[in-house]
Enzyme design. Structure first.
Site, PDB file in Angstrom:
ATOM      1  N   TYR A   1      12.047  41.871 -63.500  1.00  0.00           N
ATOM      2  CA  TYR A   1      13.337  41.629 -62.917  1.00  0.00           C
ATOM      3  C   TYR A   1      14.514  42.600 -63.403  1.00  0.00           C
ATOM      4  CZ  TYR A   1      17.970  39.873 -62.205  1.00  0.00           C
ATOM      5  OH  TYR A   1      19.366  39.615 -62.197  1.00  0.00           O
TER       6      TYR A   1
ATOM      7  N   LYS B   1      16.881  46.035 -62.741  1.00  0.00           N
ATOM      8  CA  LYS B   1      18.336  46.349 -62.822  1.00  0.00           C
ATOM      9  C   LYS B   1      18.795  47.726 -63.772  1.00  0.00           C
ATOM     10  CE  LYS B   1      19.632  42.999 -60.143  1.00  0.00           C
ATOM     11  NZ  LYS B   1      20.244  43.371 -58.857  1.00  0.00           N
TER      12      LYS B   1
ATOM     13  N   SER C   1      23.202  42.971 -64.056  1.00  0.00           N
ATOM     14  CA  SER C   1      23.095  41.716 -64.534  1.00  0.00           C
ATOM     15  C   SER C   1      23.200  42.073 -66.317  1.00  0.00           C
ATOM     16  CB  SER C   1      21.856  41.259 -64.546  1.00  0.00           C
ATOM     17  OG  SER C   1      21.457  40.108 -65.379  1.00  0.00           O
TER      18      SER C   1
HETATM   19  N1  UFG Z   1      18.096  25.781 -68.790  1.00  0.00           N
HETATM   20  C1  UFG Z   1      17.683  24.630 -69.147  1.00  0.00           C
HETATM   21  N2  UFG Z   1      16.931  23.793 -68.263  1.00  0.00           N
HETATM   22  C2  UFG Z   1      16.839  24.251 -67.048  1.00  0.00           C
HETATM   23  C3  UFG Z   1      17.400  25.643 -66.863  1.00  0.00           C
HETATM   24  C4  UFG Z   1      18.039  26.366 -67.690  1.00  0.00           C
HETATM   25  O1  UFG Z   1      17.690  24.143 -70.159  1.00  0.00           O
HETATM   26  O2  UFG Z   1      16.299  23.625 -65.996  1.00  0.00           O
HETATM   27  C5  UFG Z   1      18.793  26.557 -69.866  1.00  0.00           C
HETATM   28  C6  UFG Z   1      18.128  27.812 -70.232  1.00  0.00           C
HETATM   29  O3  UFG Z   1      17.151  27.816 -71.053  1.00  0.00           O
HETATM   30  C7  UFG Z   1      19.382  28.904 -70.655  1.00  0.00           C
HETATM   31  C8  UFG Z   1      20.702  28.238 -69.881  1.00  0.00           C
HETATM   32  O4  UFG Z   1      20.124  27.020 -69.303  1.00  0.00           O
HETATM   33  O5  UFG Z   1      19.601  28.651 -71.996  1.00  0.00           O
HETATM   34  C9  UFG Z   1      20.754  29.008 -68.791  1.00  0.00           C
HETATM   35  O6  UFG Z   1      19.680  29.274 -67.779  1.00  0.00           O
HETATM   36  P1  UFG Z   1      19.950  29.865 -66.580  1.00  0.00           P
HETATM   37  O7  UFG Z   1      18.077  30.012 -65.892  1.00  0.00           O
HETATM   38  O8  UFG Z   1      20.710  29.300 -65.603  1.00  0.00           O
HETATM   39  O9  UFG Z   1      20.122  31.485 -66.521  1.00  0.00           O
HETATM   40  P2  UFG Z   1      19.413  32.527 -67.607  1.00  0.00           P
HETATM   41  O10 UFG Z   1      20.813  32.876 -68.667  1.00  0.00           O
HETATM   42  O11 UFG Z   1      18.186  32.312 -68.096  1.00  0.00           O
HETATM   43  O12 UFG Z   1      19.372  33.989 -66.528  1.00  0.00           O
HETATM   44  C10 UFG Z   1      20.578  34.223 -65.856  1.00  0.00           C
HETATM   45  C11 UFG Z   1      20.302  34.819 -64.482  1.00  0.00           C
HETATM   46  C12 UFG Z   1      19.210  35.774 -64.558  1.00  0.00           C
HETATM   47  C13 UFG Z   1      19.468  37.063 -65.684  1.00  0.00           C
HETATM   48  C14 UFG Z   1      19.684  36.248 -66.951  1.00  0.00           C
HETATM   49  C15 UFG Z   1      20.263  37.440 -68.002  1.00  0.00           C
HETATM   50  O13 UFG Z   1      19.969  33.778 -63.914  1.00  0.00           O
HETATM   51  O14 UFG Z   1      19.107  36.474 -63.448  1.00  0.00           O
HETATM   52  O15 UFG Z   1      20.697  35.311 -66.823  1.00  0.00           O
HETATM   53  O16 UFG Z   1      20.272  36.873 -69.150  1.00  0.00           O
HETATM   54  F1  UFG Z   1      18.465  37.711 -65.482  1.00  0.00           F
END
Ligand code: UFG
Length: 342
Positions: A150, A154, A125
């Protein structure tokens, strides 16, 4: 040629199983169904016309895993997806994450060594980079202290593989560092199936649009980005799945430059949360109910991939647009709700 796909009924695993079967591989799936359902197997079969071999057990069980490898010692390669992946949960239950994600990997490596199985693709990741100092982020960018247990699993997994390969140079491995996989298969037969309240953006958007959730909370609109919302590199899950087949073929055809290679898998293009929402609203015709709330703890401001190395070395490039990502995710949600008419 027979390939083991661990976690093959999960989101990325199921799409990869489809691509493998479509390219003529025989797929064996091992999954404990802790975060997926057996119906996924029927749907992989519907798409490809071929049912993968399936075994349900926990790869953390050393003797079951050793027994599996004895029975399947003719594997041409392994794609290892099976792992826990919820960032927030890993903060609450770090030991559960370390045990599950590391134990299973070690059991698999032992099974490979005991049976002369030499090719491993590992599901890593972009979380290993944390908030990178330079964007876009390259494979050589420094690995920062992990933001979550998590993420640490990785990082440690990549190190376990590196050390095992040093001691056993006949082994080959490719670690693929995913950015943000979203979307679903164009058939709408497989997709992301989060249990309970989704953590990730895309399923939260589609569940809000279909009426399962009242409102999408957008975490932060005061970031240093063009519209204030955070930036990620969203990649279509089918593009991602295809990259696994390319990586596997590279190993089987002995085209690797060294026995451990690492690639970023993204589009190279960062999108804000609002850009994803606007794409979704355009392709679905649904006006999304969303509100801005505080930043989510632990979120990085912006991250997107430098894909030069993957493009040049793998000869692979993500093809699908954000509109294809959001439309396919929406069709999948509609099908789950029994509302897909086509
Ligand atoms: N977001 C929202 N509202 C929500 C969910 C997400 O605004 O309900 C925003 C988050 O703040 C972020 C973006 O959407 O800015 C993406 O969020 P995600 O949770 O979809 O993805 P992340 O980038 O946080 O996480 C992903 C993977 C993880 C990994 C991470 C590494 O899901 O497994 O990238 O950066 F660890």
């Amino acid at each position: 040629m027979k390939i083991l796909v661990t976690g093959g009924t999960g989101f990325i695993g199921s799409h990869t199983a489809v691509e493998l079967q479509e390219q003529g591989f025989d797929v064996v799936i091992v999954d404990n169904l802790s975060n997926s359902t057996i119906e996924v197997l029927d749907n992989i079969t519907k798409i490809t016309g071929k049912r993968p071999v399936f075994e349900q057990f926990d790869l953390c069980d050393q003797s079951l895993t050793a027994d599996f490898f004895r029975r399947h010692n003719d594997l041409a390669g392994i794609i290892h997806f099976a792992a826990y992946k919820a960032v927030g949960e890993s903060v609450e239950k770090p030991l559960m994450y370390y045990r599950n994600n590391l134990q299973s990997l070690m059991n698999i490596l032992e099974g490979m060594l005991a049976n002369n199985i030499n090719n491993l693709v590992f599901s890593s990741s972009c979380t290993v980079y944390g908030q990178p100092d330079e964007l876009p982020v390259r494979e050589e960018s420094p690995i920062k202290e992990a933001f979550s247990p998590y993420g640490n699993t990785k990082q440690i997994s990549e190190e376990i593989i590196r050390d095992t390969l040093k001691a056993n140079p006949q082994l080959q491995a490719i670690a693929l560092r995913y950015f943000n996989p979203i979307g679903a298969h164009p058939s709408a037969l497989i997709g992301e199936l989060p249990l309970g309240v989704p953590n990730n953006l895309m399923p939260f958007i589609t569940q809000t649009a279909i009426g399962k959730r009242p409102v999408l909370r957008v975490f932060g609109n005061d970031y240093n980005t063009p519209d204030g919302t955070a930036i990620r590199d969203y990649i279509h899950v089918v593009d991602l799945a295809q990259a696994h087949v390319v990586a596997l073929n590279r190993m089987i055809e002995k085209k690797m430059k060294k026995n451990y290679e690492i690639f970023n898998l993204g589009t190279g293009n960062g999108l804000t949360v609002l850009e994803v929402i606007h794409s979704f609203e355009k392709v679905s015709g649904v006006k999304l109910n969303y509100v801005f709330v505080d930043r989510r703890p632990g979120d990085v401001e912006k991250v997107w991939a430098d894909t030069t190395f993957a493009n040049q070395e793998l000869g692979w490039k993500a093809q699908r647009s954000v509109d294809e990502m959001t439309l396919s995710a929406w069709r999948w949600e509609l099908r789950l709700a029994g509302k897909l008419n086509d």
